[in-house]
Write a protein that holds these residues in place. Structure first.
Motif, PDB file in Angstrom:
ATOM      1  N   LEU A 122      75.694  54.080  67.597  1.00 38.04           N
ATOM      2  CA  LEU A 122      74.258  54.336  67.731  1.00 38.04           C
ATOM      3  C   LEU A 122      73.630  53.359  68.721  1.00 38.04           C
ATOM      4  CD1 LEU A 122      71.532  55.539  66.888  1.00 38.04           C
ATOM      5  CD2 LEU A 122      71.578  54.032  64.881  1.00 38.04           C
ATOM      6  N   LEU A 123      74.011  52.097  68.632  1.00 33.25           N
ATOM      7  CA  LEU A 123      73.471  51.097  69.548  1.00 33.25           C
ATOM      8  C   LEU A 123      73.862  51.408  70.989  1.00 33.25           C
ATOM      9  CD1 LEU A 123      71.932  48.436  69.906  1.00 33.25           C
ATOM     10  CD2 LEU A 123      74.087  47.230  69.500  1.00 33.25           C
ATOM     11  N   LEU A 124      75.111  51.824  71.200  1.00 24.82           N
ATOM     12  CA  LEU A 124      75.558  52.185  72.544  1.00 24.82           C
ATOM     13  C   LEU A 124      74.790  53.395  73.077  1.00 24.82           C
ATOM     14  CD1 LEU A 124      79.418  51.750  72.048  1.00 24.82           C
ATOM     15  CD2 LEU A 124      77.915  50.286  73.425  1.00 24.82           C
ATOM     16  N   ALA A 125      74.519  54.357  72.186  1.00 21.96           N
ATOM     17  CA  ALA A 125      73.757  55.534  72.590  1.00 21.96           C
ATOM     18  C   ALA A 125      72.321  55.158  72.947  1.00 21.96           C
ATOM     19  CB  ALA A 125      73.765  56.576  71.471  1.00 21.96           C
ATOM     20  N   MET A 126      71.729  54.242  72.192  1.00 21.51           N
ATOM     21  CA  MET A 126      70.359  53.804  72.494  1.00 21.51           C
ATOM     22  C   MET A 126      70.312  53.003  73.789  1.00 21.51           C
ATOM     23  SD  MET A 126      68.536  52.948  68.819  1.00 21.51           S
ATOM     24  CE  MET A 126      69.706  51.681  68.299  1.00 21.51           C
ATOM     25  N   ALA A 127      71.420  52.327  74.117  1.00 20.89           N
ATOM     26  CA  ALA A 127      71.462  51.583  75.376  1.00 20.89           C
ATOM     27  C   ALA A 127      71.495  52.527  76.575  1.00 20.89           C
ATOM     28  CB  ALA A 127      72.683  50.662  75.397  1.00 20.89           C
ATOM     29  N   ASP A 128      71.859  53.780  76.352  1.00 20.15           N
ATOM     30  CA  ASP A 128      71.864  54.783  77.415  1.00 20.15           C
ATOM     31  C   ASP A 128      70.564  55.590  77.472  1.00 20.15           C
ATOM     32  OD1 ASP A 128      74.363  54.172  78.391  1.00 20.15           O
ATOM     33  OD2 ASP A 128      75.399  55.577  77.066  1.00 20.15           O
ATOM     34  N   ALA A 129      69.714  55.426  76.462  1.00 28.33           N
ATOM     35  CA  ALA A 129      68.452  56.179  76.410  1.00 28.33           C
ATOM     36  C   ALA A 129      67.338  55.380  77.072  1.00 28.33           C
ATOM     37  CB  ALA A 129      68.090  56.483  74.960  1.00 28.33           C
ATOM     38  N   PRO A 130      66.555  55.996  77.950  1.00 31.65           N
ATOM     39  CA  PRO A 130      65.518  55.258  78.704  1.00 31.65           C
ATOM     40  C   PRO A 130      64.548  54.485  77.823  1.00 31.65           C
ATOM     41  CG  PRO A 130      65.818  57.452  79.615  1.00 31.65           C
ATOM     42  CD  PRO A 130      66.613  57.418  78.357  1.00 31.65           C
ATOM     43  N   GLU A 131      64.080  55.088  76.722  1.00 32.49           N
ATOM     44  CA  GLU A 131      63.042  54.444  75.933  1.00 32.49           C
ATOM     45  C   GLU A 131      63.538  53.265  75.106  1.00 32.49           C
ATOM     46  OE1 GLU A 131      63.185  57.568  72.140  1.00 32.49           O
ATOM     47  OE2 GLU A 131      61.319  57.182  73.203  1.00 32.49           O
ATOM     48  N   SER A 132      64.860  53.182  74.902  1.00 31.95           N
ATOM     49  CA  SER A 132      65.391  52.090  74.078  1.00 31.95           C
ATOM     50  C   SER A 132      66.387  51.213  74.828  1.00 31.95           C
ATOM     51  CB  SER A 132      66.079  52.676  72.832  1.00 31.95           C
ATOM     52  OG  SER A 132      67.066  53.634  73.192  1.00 31.95           O
ATOM     53  N   ARG A 133      66.584  51.496  76.120  1.00 35.00           N
ATOM     54  CA  ARG A 133      67.634  50.815  76.876  1.00 35.00           C
ATOM     55  C   ARG A 133      67.470  49.297  76.875  1.00 35.00           C
ATOM     56  NH1 ARG A 133      67.428  53.501  81.636  1.00 35.00           N
ATOM     57  NH2 ARG A 133      69.027  54.950  80.878  1.00 35.00           N
ATOM     58  N   ARG A 134      66.260  48.822  77.120  1.00 40.21           N
ATOM     59  CA  ARG A 134      66.061  47.370  77.266  1.00 40.21           C
ATOM     60  C   ARG A 134      66.373  46.637  75.957  1.00 40.21           C
ATOM     61  NH1 ARG A 134      62.033  44.035  76.047  1.00 40.21           N
ATOM     62  NH2 ARG A 134      60.675  45.770  75.451  1.00 40.21           N
ATOM     63  N   ALA A 136      68.018  47.750  73.255  1.00 31.83           N
ATOM     64  CA  ALA A 136      69.401  47.953  72.810  1.00 31.83           C
ATOM     65  C   ALA A 136      70.364  47.095  73.616  1.00 31.83           C
ATOM     66  CB  ALA A 136      69.768  49.432  72.923  1.00 31.83           C
ATOM     67  N   SER A 137      70.132  46.990  74.904  1.00 32.70           N
ATOM     68  CA  SER A 137      71.000  46.175  75.754  1.00 32.70           C
ATOM     69  C   SER A 137      70.919  44.705  75.366  1.00 32.70           C
ATOM     70  CB  SER A 137      70.617  46.358  77.222  1.00 32.70           C
ATOM     71  OG  SER A 137      70.834  47.697  77.639  1.00 32.70           O
ATOM     72  N   ALA A 138      69.734  44.254  74.972  1.00 31.59           N
ATOM     73  CA  ALA A 138      69.574  42.864  74.541  1.00 31.59           C
ATOM     74  C   ALA A 138      70.376  42.595  73.264  1.00 31.59           C
ATOM     75  CB  ALA A 138      68.100  42.558  74.311  1.00 31.59           C
ATOM     76  N   ILE A 139      70.362  43.548  72.340  1.00 34.12           N
ATOM     77  CA  ILE A 139      71.162  43.393  71.113  1.00 34.12           C
ATOM     78  C   ILE A 139      72.647  43.385  71.447  1.00 34.12           C
ATOM     79  CG2 ILE A 139      71.727  44.399  68.875  1.00 34.12           C
ATOM     80  CD1 ILE A 139      68.935  45.647  68.840  1.00 34.12           C
ATOM     81  N   LEU A 140      73.057  44.276  72.346  1.00 32.99           N
ATOM     82  CA  LEU A 140      74.458  44.318  72.757  1.00 32.99           C
ATOM     83  C   LEU A 140      74.894  43.001  73.384  1.00 32.99           C
ATOM     84  CD1 LEU A 140      74.859  47.903  74.265  1.00 32.99           C
ATOM     85  CD2 LEU A 140      76.135  46.950  72.338  1.00 32.99           C
ATOM     86  N   GLU A 141      74.033  42.385  74.182  1.00 36.73           N
ATOM     87  CA  GLU A 141      74.366  41.108  74.808  1.00 36.73           C
ATOM     88  C   GLU A 141      74.594  40.028  73.750  1.00 36.73           C
ATOM     89  OE1 GLU A 141      71.321  40.135  77.577  1.00 36.73           O
ATOM     90  OE2 GLU A 141      71.825  41.754  78.978  1.00 36.73           O
ATOM     91  N   ARG A 142      73.753  40.021  72.706  1.00 38.19           N
ATOM     92  CA  ARG A 142      73.920  39.028  71.642  1.00 38.19           C
ATOM     93  C   ARG A 142      75.206  39.287  70.857  1.00 38.19           C
ATOM     94  NH1 ARG A 142      68.303  39.823  71.323  1.00 38.19           N
ATOM     95  NH2 ARG A 142      68.414  41.194  69.500  1.00 38.19           N
ATOM     96  N   ILE A 143      75.521  40.560  70.644  1.00 36.49           N
ATOM     97  CA  ILE A 143      76.764  40.895  69.951  1.00 36.49           C
ATOM     98  C   ILE A 143      77.970  40.482  70.781  1.00 36.49           C
ATOM     99  CG2 ILE A 143      78.215  42.837  69.217  1.00 36.49           C
ATOM    100  CD1 ILE A 143      75.670  44.241  68.277  1.00 36.49           C
ATOM    101  N   ASP A 144      77.932  40.749  72.077  1.00 39.91           N
ATOM    102  CA  ASP A 144      79.033  40.365  72.960  1.00 39.91           C
ATOM    103  C   ASP A 144      79.212  38.850  72.986  1.00 39.91           C
ATOM    104  OD1 ASP A 144      79.584  42.979  73.580  1.00 39.91           O
ATOM    105  OD2 ASP A 144      78.413  42.991  75.439  1.00 39.91           O
ATOM    106  N   ALA A 145      78.096  38.120  72.955  1.00 41.41           N
ATOM    107  CA  ALA A 145      78.174  36.657  72.957  1.00 41.41           C
ATOM    108  C   ALA A 145      78.825  36.157  71.663  1.00 41.41           C
ATOM    109  CB  ALA A 145      76.778  36.064  73.122  1.00 41.41           C
TER     110      ALA A 145
END
Length: 219
Positions: A122-134, A136-145
């Protein structure tokens, strides 16, 4: 404990009572097996998640759910994954089963894999959606870290290779739940909690009825 946190925990406990009904709910629910969940027509595939990564996703679960709740799309992968996550999370007792994420031998571990894998998808899908990209991408960055800094992130277990699908639900087997000491103990504690609450409520109700009767007698 603050009033807000107490209210949140109380609501989760109330919801947990409904998990018993989930075990026998009709529909396409599947008992977990050692192999991949079969795909179904119209279902979206969900990638596996390692045992070590589960804890990291779980730490960000509230953020992911909060972001999903404010999405306005009524169709598409984000909405379908949001709906699937909600159902799968309920079948797994809303994450309240002790050791569901940390213990490979927990009867709730396979379904914990399922709902956390769904949350990641779901998070990856939201990172591809315009309205939630920013966001969702920030959450993904914290998860990757966190993943990069955690040696345990790559640890695997018997459920780590399982593919999932939005058309199939993974649920714990009742027999395994009953046999698991930690889960059984938690279930007994929950039963005693609600039995005590019911007794207190009944006593309060009787007292109110008695007081009302006394007022009527006086009149």
């Amino acid at each position: 404990m603050t009033q807000r946190s107490f209210r949140g925990r109380f609501v989760r406990v109330i919801r947990a009572v409904a998990v018993a009904a989930a075990f026998s709910a009709p529909g396409a629910a599947l008992a977990h097996s050692g192999g991949p969940v079969p795909s179904a027509e119209g279902g979206l595939p969900i990638a596996p998640i390692s045992h070590g990564e589960m804890a990291i996703i779980n730490q960000h679960l509230d953020e992911i759910v909060a972001l999903a709740k404010v999405q306005t799309a009524t169709e598409g992968p984000v909405r379908r994954l949001t709906n699937h996550f909600g159902v799968q999370f309920a079948y797994c007792g809303w994450g309240l089963a002790p050791g569901a994420v940390s213990r490979e031998d927990s009867p709730f571990n396979p379904c914990a894999h399922a709902y956390l894998a769904a949350a990641k998808e779901l998070l990856l899908a939201m990172a591809d959606a315009p309205e939630s990209r920013r966001r969702a991408s920030a959450i993904l960055e914290r998860i990757d870290a966190r993943r990069a800094a955690s040696p345990e992130a790559g640890v695997i277990c018997s459920s780590s290779g399982n593919m999932f699908n939005t058309a199939a639900i993974v649920r714990p087997k009742i027999a395994d739940v009953v046999r698991d000491p930690a889960t059984a103990s938690a279930g007994v504690g929950l039963f005693l909690l609600f039995a005590g609450a019911a007794a207190v409520a009944a006593a309060v109700r009787r007292r109110v009825v008695d007081q009302d009767q006394e007022r009527l007698d006086v009149l």
